[in-house]
Structures are given as structure tokens and as C-alpha cells.
Design a protein around this motif. Structure first.
Motif, PDB file in Angstrom:
ATOM      1  N   ASN A 205       0.820  -1.213   0.000  1.00 46.64           N
ATOM      2  CA  ASN A 205       0.000   0.000   0.000  1.00 46.64           C
ATOM      3  C   ASN A 205       0.853   1.261   0.000  1.00 46.64           C
ATOM      4  N   TYR A 206       1.981   1.207  -0.650  1.00 49.14           N
ATOM      5  CA  TYR A 206       2.785   2.413  -0.813  1.00 49.14           C
ATOM      6  C   TYR A 206       2.275   3.154  -2.047  1.00 49.14           C
ATOM      7  N   ALA A 207       2.493   4.470  -2.082  1.00 44.78           N
ATOM      8  CA  ALA A 207       1.981   5.290  -3.182  1.00 44.78           C
ATOM      9  C   ALA A 207       2.560   4.772  -4.503  1.00 44.78           C
TER      10      ALA A 207
ATOM     11  N   LEU B 184      13.423   1.384  -1.503  1.00 45.31           N
ATOM     12  CA  LEU B 184      12.011   1.638  -1.230  1.00 45.31           C
ATOM     13  C   LEU B 184      11.795   2.410   0.055  1.00 45.31           C
ATOM     14  N   SER B 185      12.787   2.372   0.920  1.00 44.50           N
ATOM     15  CA  SER B 185      12.502   2.985   2.216  1.00 44.50           C
ATOM     16  C   SER B 185      13.029   4.419   2.331  1.00 44.50           C
ATOM     17  N   ILE B 186      13.481   5.003   1.235  1.00 45.73           N
ATOM     18  CA  ILE B 186      13.804   6.444   1.127  1.00 45.73           C
ATOM     19  C   ILE B 186      14.183   7.102   2.457  1.00 45.73           C
ATOM     20  N   ASN B 187      15.481   7.170   2.666  1.00 50.20           N
ATOM     21  CA  ASN B 187      15.948   7.526   4.004  1.00 50.20           C
ATOM     22  C   ASN B 187      16.419   8.973   4.157  1.00 50.20           C
ATOM     23  N   VAL B 188      16.174   9.816   3.155  1.00 51.06           N
ATOM     24  CA  VAL B 188      16.681  11.198   3.265  1.00 51.06           C
ATOM     25  C   VAL B 188      16.183  11.864   4.540  1.00 51.06           C
ATOM     26  N   THR B 189      17.089  12.505   5.216  1.00 57.33           N
ATOM     27  CA  THR B 189      16.734  13.167   6.473  1.00 57.33           C
ATOM     28  C   THR B 189      17.804  14.202   6.779  1.00 57.33           C
ATOM     29  N   SER B 190      17.605  15.003   7.795  1.00 55.91           N
ATOM     30  CA  SER B 190      18.667  15.917   8.231  1.00 55.91           C
ATOM     31  C   SER B 190      18.397  16.350   9.661  1.00 55.91           C
TER      32      SER B 190
ATOM     33  N   PHE C  61      17.486  18.842  12.570  1.00 52.39           N
ATOM     34  CA  PHE C  61      16.614  20.018  12.682  1.00 52.39           C
ATOM     35  C   PHE C  61      15.989  20.364  11.325  1.00 52.39           C
ATOM     36  N   ARG C  62      15.572  19.290  10.623  1.00 51.56           N
ATOM     37  CA  ARG C  62      14.904  19.458   9.332  1.00 51.56           C
ATOM     38  C   ARG C  62      13.646  20.317   9.525  1.00 51.56           C
ATOM     39  N   ASP C  63      13.426  21.259   8.635  1.00 51.28           N
ATOM     40  CA  ASP C  63      12.322  22.217   8.780  1.00 51.28           C
ATOM     41  C   ASP C  63      12.389  22.845  10.177  1.00 51.28           C
TER      42      ASP C  63
ATOM     43  N   ALA D  85       8.724   7.744  15.026  1.00 56.16           N
ATOM     44  CA  ALA D  85       8.473   6.658  14.063  1.00 56.16           C
ATOM     45  C   ALA D  85       9.024   7.032  12.694  1.00 56.16           C
ATOM     46  N   GLY D  86       9.756   6.092  12.069  1.00 59.69           N
ATOM     47  CA  GLY D  86      10.385   6.385  10.773  1.00 59.69           C
ATOM     48  C   GLY D  86      11.562   7.326  10.990  1.00 59.69           C
ATOM     49  N   CYS D  87      12.437   6.924  11.933  1.00 58.37           N
ATOM     50  CA  CYS D  87      13.521   7.820  12.378  1.00 58.37           C
ATOM     51  C   CYS D  87      14.700   7.827  11.417  1.00 58.37           C
TER      52      CYS D  87
ATOM     53  N   GLU E  51      19.072  11.364  12.559  1.00 61.96           N
ATOM     54  CA  GLU E  51      19.274  12.811  12.683  1.00 61.96           C
ATOM     55  C   GLU E  51      18.104  13.488  13.406  1.00 61.96           C
ATOM     56  N   GLU E  52      16.888  13.015  13.119  1.00 64.39           N
ATOM     57  CA  GLU E  52      15.708  13.603  13.766  1.00 64.39           C
ATOM     58  C   GLU E  52      15.693  13.268  15.260  1.00 64.39           C
ATOM     59  N   THR E  53      16.076  12.042  15.584  1.00 64.69           N
ATOM     60  CA  THR E  53      16.070  11.604  16.985  1.00 64.69           C
ATOM     61  C   THR E  53      17.082  12.412  17.807  1.00 64.69           C
TER      62      THR E  53
ATOM     63  N   THR F   9      12.043   4.311  15.954  1.00 64.87           N
ATOM     64  CA  THR F   9      11.827   3.077  15.185  1.00 64.87           C
ATOM     65  C   THR F   9      11.868   3.341  13.689  1.00 64.87           C
ATOM     66  N   ASP F  10      12.182   2.280  12.967  1.00 62.66           N
ATOM     67  CA  ASP F  10      12.170   2.333  11.506  1.00 62.66           C
ATOM     68  C   ASP F  10      11.987   0.906  10.997  1.00 62.66           C
ATOM     69  N   ILE F  11      11.520   0.806   9.769  1.00 69.10           N
ATOM     70  CA  ILE F  11      11.356  -0.521   9.152  1.00 69.10           C
ATOM     71  C   ILE F  11      12.715  -1.125   8.802  1.00 69.10           C
TER      72      ILE F  11
ATOM     73  N   ASN G 178       7.534  -1.932  11.967  1.00 70.02           N
ATOM     74  CA  ASN G 178       6.937  -1.686  10.655  1.00 70.02           C
ATOM     75  C   ASN G 178       5.545  -1.098  10.842  1.00 70.02           C
ATOM     76  N   LEU G 179       5.388   0.135  10.397  1.00 71.03           N
ATOM     77  CA  LEU G 179       4.106   0.820  10.598  1.00 71.03           C
ATOM     78  C   LEU G 179       2.972   0.143   9.831  1.00 71.03           C
ATOM     79  N   ALA G 180       3.331  -0.591   8.786  1.00 74.63           N
ATOM     80  CA  ALA G 180       2.292  -1.221   7.962  1.00 74.63           C
ATOM     81  C   ALA G 180       1.767  -2.500   8.600  1.00 74.63           C
TER      82      ALA G 180
ATOM     83  N   CYS H 124       6.231  11.632  13.601  1.00 79.35           N
ATOM     84  CA  CYS H 124       6.357  10.773  12.410  1.00 79.35           C
ATOM     85  C   CYS H 124       6.291  11.690  11.195  1.00 79.35           C
ATOM     86  N   ARG H 125       7.461  12.140  10.770  1.00 77.36           N
ATOM     87  CA  ARG H 125       7.501  13.147   9.698  1.00 77.36           C
ATOM     88  C   ARG H 125       8.103  12.552   8.426  1.00 77.36           C
ATOM     89  N   ASN H 126       7.463  12.887   7.318  1.00 80.05           N
ATOM     90  CA  ASN H 126       7.961  12.493   5.993  1.00 80.05           C
ATOM     91  C   ASN H 126       8.037  10.978   5.818  1.00 80.05           C
ATOM     92  N   VAL H 127       7.084  10.299   6.371  1.00 84.10           N
ATOM     93  CA  VAL H 127       6.991   8.851   6.223  1.00 84.10           C
ATOM     94  C   VAL H 127       5.681   8.511   5.499  1.00 84.10           C
TER      95      VAL H 127
HETATM   96  C1  LIG Z   1      12.226  10.168   4.360  1.00 82.04           C
HETATM   97  S1  LIG Z   1      12.638   9.263   5.790  1.00 82.04           S
HETATM   98  C2  LIG Z   1      12.106  10.382   7.047  1.00 82.04           C
HETATM   99  C3  LIG Z   1      13.086  10.477   8.179  1.00 82.04           C
HETATM  100  C4  LIG Z   1      12.727  11.507   9.244  1.00 82.04           C
HETATM  101  N1  LIG Z   1      11.485  11.193   9.894  1.00 82.04           N
HETATM  102  C5  LIG Z   1      12.695  12.891   8.681  1.00 82.04           C
HETATM  103  O1  LIG Z   1      11.623  13.475   8.543  1.00 82.04           O
HETATM  104  O2  LIG Z   1      13.758  13.403   8.342  1.00 82.04           O
HETATM  105  C6  LIG Z   1      11.378   8.011   5.797  1.00 82.04           C
HETATM  106  C7  LIG Z   1      11.691   6.839   6.721  1.00 82.04           C
HETATM  107  O3  LIG Z   1      10.512   6.051   6.877  1.00 82.04           O
HETATM  108  C8  LIG Z   1      10.907   4.711   6.952  1.00 82.04           C
HETATM  109  N2  LIG Z   1       9.762   3.855   6.611  1.00 82.04           N
HETATM  110  C9  LIG Z   1       9.227   3.616   5.388  1.00 82.04           C
HETATM  111  N3  LIG Z   1       8.238   2.731   5.477  1.00 82.04           N
HETATM  112  C10 LIG Z   1       8.130   2.401   6.795  1.00 82.04           C
HETATM  113  C11 LIG Z   1       7.286   1.518   7.521  1.00 82.04           C
HETATM  114  N4  LIG Z   1       6.344   0.801   6.910  1.00 82.04           N
HETATM  115  N5  LIG Z   1       7.450   1.421   8.857  1.00 82.04           N
HETATM  116  C12 LIG Z   1       8.415   2.146   9.489  1.00 82.04           C
HETATM  117  N6  LIG Z   1       9.255   2.997   8.851  1.00 82.04           N
HETATM  118  C13 LIG Z   1       9.111   3.123   7.513  1.00 82.04           C
HETATM  119  C14 LIG Z   1      12.036   4.608   5.951  1.00 82.04           C
HETATM  120  O4  LIG Z   1      12.852   3.469   6.189  1.00 82.04           O
HETATM  121  C15 LIG Z   1      12.759   5.926   6.160  1.00 82.04           C
HETATM  122  O5  LIG Z   1      13.814   5.796   7.055  1.00 82.04           O
END
Ligand SMILES: C[S@@+](CC[C@H](N)C(=O)[O-])C[C@H]1O[C@@H](n2cnc3c(N)ncnc32)[C@H](O)[C@@H]1O
Length: 277
Positions: free
Chosen positions: A31-33, A74-80, A82-84, A110-112, A116-118, A139-141, A202-204, A217-220
Motif C-alpha cells: 500500500n505504498y503510493a 524503497l525505504s527512502i531515508n533522506v533526512t537531516s 533540525f529538518r524544517d 516513528a520512521g527515524c 538525525e531527527e532523533t 523506530t524504523d522498518i 513496521n508501521l504497515a 512521524c515526519r515524511n513517512v
Molecule cells: C524520508 S525518511 C524520514 C526520516 C525523518 N522522519 C525525517 O523526517 O527526516 C522516511 C523513513 O521512513 C521509513 N519507513 C518507510 N516505510 C516504513 C514503515 N512501513 N514502517 C516504518 N518505517 C518506515 C524509511 O525506512 C525511512 O527511514
């Protein structure tokens, strides 16, 4: 231009691959976009020297290392850090005062990703005097990014940008006090993760595992389709204490979700919400 039959075949091949990955490894990307998923799958097809999605399916089901590479795609890990930054400034202003009323705080990041966010949250909590009574569940997948997060070493050449973010986020110390330079990495202070538990979740497909005062839980969810977003909103609603705070990413919202009525808006622009029912 692919014809209709090609595109239908591709849709079926993608569905079969995702089902196979789910059945075999338990990773649920069903169920990913769709558009971004399709792009990333094709990128992996080409990177593996293959030509078809079904070829990729065969490879990942027989070769765990190929699955790990696909997982990274698939798990797109870009982060930084103090993002935003406006989000962290708003968190200080709108959330911290109510957190002071609790003797002990449980926070779920969630989705750390790589952490960097943590570390940013830990720094903020330390500066407002709340870190010692906090426990952050990060946590992260993806296990590989969690390993990096545990290390707490981020690229040294990012520190200028992160220092600016930190200042804009309302940081009150010299940012450089939080790390020491090691070769081309910045090793962040271990004391920042004393109260952090990094764990795979895994959030799913995984269940709620605690009750939290704050969920960040930002940008997940931006990568999830509507049904998976609703599933995750349900999980967060279930996991938040009454008057707990939910923080989402810039492009995410609680609006139009079935739980919209359960939250009041603390800061619409910075996506901060408080659970009221
Ligand atoms: C773009 S990063 C966001 C990182 C951080 N939250 C931020 O905003 O900078 C997205 C994160 O979500 C995680 N992710 C994707 N699907 C997930 C799932 N089903 N359960 C938990 N984490 C998931 C990815 O592994 C990735 O590390």
C-alpha cells in the motif's frame, strides 16, 4: 509510449512482486503510493542489470542481498538534523509547556531513518530540561538505517547546514558542543542517546507497543497510499495518551483522515496536533 496491455501487465507484475516480498520477507509495501513505488522498482531493475519487474521479483526472492538493496531503494531515508527548523521552534513554543506537567515522558519517533531527527529531538529536550525524564523510542522498518542511527556519526560537511538549522530551530547552546569531529564524521555525544531505544518497527504491519505523550512521524506517510495512511493514523490514535501530541511532516496532514475530529490543531503550518478524544 507503453500500450494499455503493457501497463496492465506492469501493474500485475508489480502487485506480484510486492506480494512475494510480503509473503517471503514480511515487508509490506503493498500500500505504498504507486507512482513513486513504480519509479523506484524500475531504478532497481536497471541497477541489477535486469529488464523486467518479474526478473526483479525472481532475484529478490532468491537472493537476500538483492532484497536488502531493494529495501534501501524503497525505504527512502533522506533526512537531516533540525529538518524544517520552524517545526522545532514551534514544538518548543506549543508543546514543551504541556510536557513539563508530566513526571515521565514517552516519545515515539516513528520512521527515524539514520537518527538525525532523533538526535535533534534529544538536543531540544535536553535544552528545555526534559531529557532526563524522557524515553524516546526511535523506530524504523529498516535495520540498516537503525545501525547508523545507533552510531550517531553524521557527515562532517553537513555541520554548517545543521548549525544553521539548529539556530533557526531556537537552539540555545553552541551546536558544536554536541559532537566531536572524527575524520570526515561528526560523532554526536553518547549522552544524547542514553534515553533512546532504537528498534525495528513496521508501521504497515506491526501493532501498537506502548502509550505515548508525543508521536513524531515526519515524511513517512507521504510515501503511503490512502488506505495505509488511515491504518497508520489508527495506530497512532491508539498509541497516544489523551492530550498526547502528534507531529507530522510538512506535506502531511491529519485533515481528511477518519481521525481528524479526534485532534485539535496546535500549529497548522508545522503540523502539530493534540489528541482530544
Ligand atoms: C524520508 S525518511 C524520514 C526520516 C525523518 N522522519 C525525517 O523526517 O527526516 C522516511 C523513513 O521512513 C521509513 N519507513 C518507510 N516505510 C516504513 C514503515 N512501513 N514502517 C516504518 N518505517 C518506515 C524509511 O525506512 C525511512 O527511514
Amino acid at each position: 509510449m507503453p500500450g494499455r496491455a503493457d501497463s496492465e501487465r506492469e501493474t500485475v507484475e508489480i502487485a506480484l512482486l510486492l506480494e512475494g516480498v510480503y509473503q517471503h520477507y514480511g515487508f509490506d509495501f503493498r500500500n505504498y503510493a504507486k507512482a513513486s513505488l513504480r519509479r523506484r522498482l524500475w531504478r532497481r531493475v536497471h541497477a541489477e542489470g535486469l529488464h523486467t519487474i518479474s526478473g526483479l521479483q525472481e532475484r529478490v526472492l532468491h537472493d537476500r542481498s538483492a532484497m536488502e538493496r531493494l529495501l534501501l531503494d524503497l525505504s527512502i531515508n533522506v533526512t537531516s538534523m533540525f529538518r524544517d527548523p520552524g517545526f522545532f521552534a514551534s514544538f518548543r513554543q506549543h508543546v514543551v509547556p504541556s510536557l513539563r506537567t508530566y513526571p515521565f515522558l514517552r516519545i515515539w519517533n516513528a520512521g527515524c531513518s539514520t537518527g538525525e531527527e532523533t538526535y535533534s529531538l534529544a538536543i531540544l529536550l535536553r535544552e528545555v530540561g526534559l531529557y532526563d525524564r524522557s524515553r524516546i523510542y526511535a523506530t524504523d522498518i529498516n535495520e540498516a538505517v537503525l545501525d547508523q542511527a545507533r552510531l550517531g556519526v553524521f557527515p562532517l560537511d553537513k555541520m554548517r547546514e545543521y548549525t544553521q538549522n539548529y539556530i533557526r530551530a531556537g537552539g540555545t547552546q553552541a551546536f558544536s558542543e554536541y559532537y566531536v569531529a572524527r575524520y570526515d564524521g561528526a560523532q554526536f555525544s553518547r549522552s544524547l542517546v542514553e534515553n533512546v531505544v532504537f528498534a525495528q518497527h513496521n508501521l504497515a504491519s506491526d501493532a501498537a507497543f506502548n502509550e505515548f505523550h508525543v508521536i513524531v512521524c515526519r515524511n513517512v506517510m507521504i510515501y503511503f497510499d490512502k488506505s495505509l495512511q488511515e491504518h497508520v493514523h489508527r495506530l497512532f490514535h491508539e498509541s497516544l495518551a489523551r492530550l498526547g501530541v502528534l507531529a507530522l511532516g510538512q506535506k502531511e496532514t491529519i485533515r481528511f483522515s477518519p481521525h481528524e475530529e479526534s485532534y485539535e490543531v496546535l500549529d497548522a503550518a508545522e503540523k502539530l496536533y493534540r489528541k482530544v478524544r
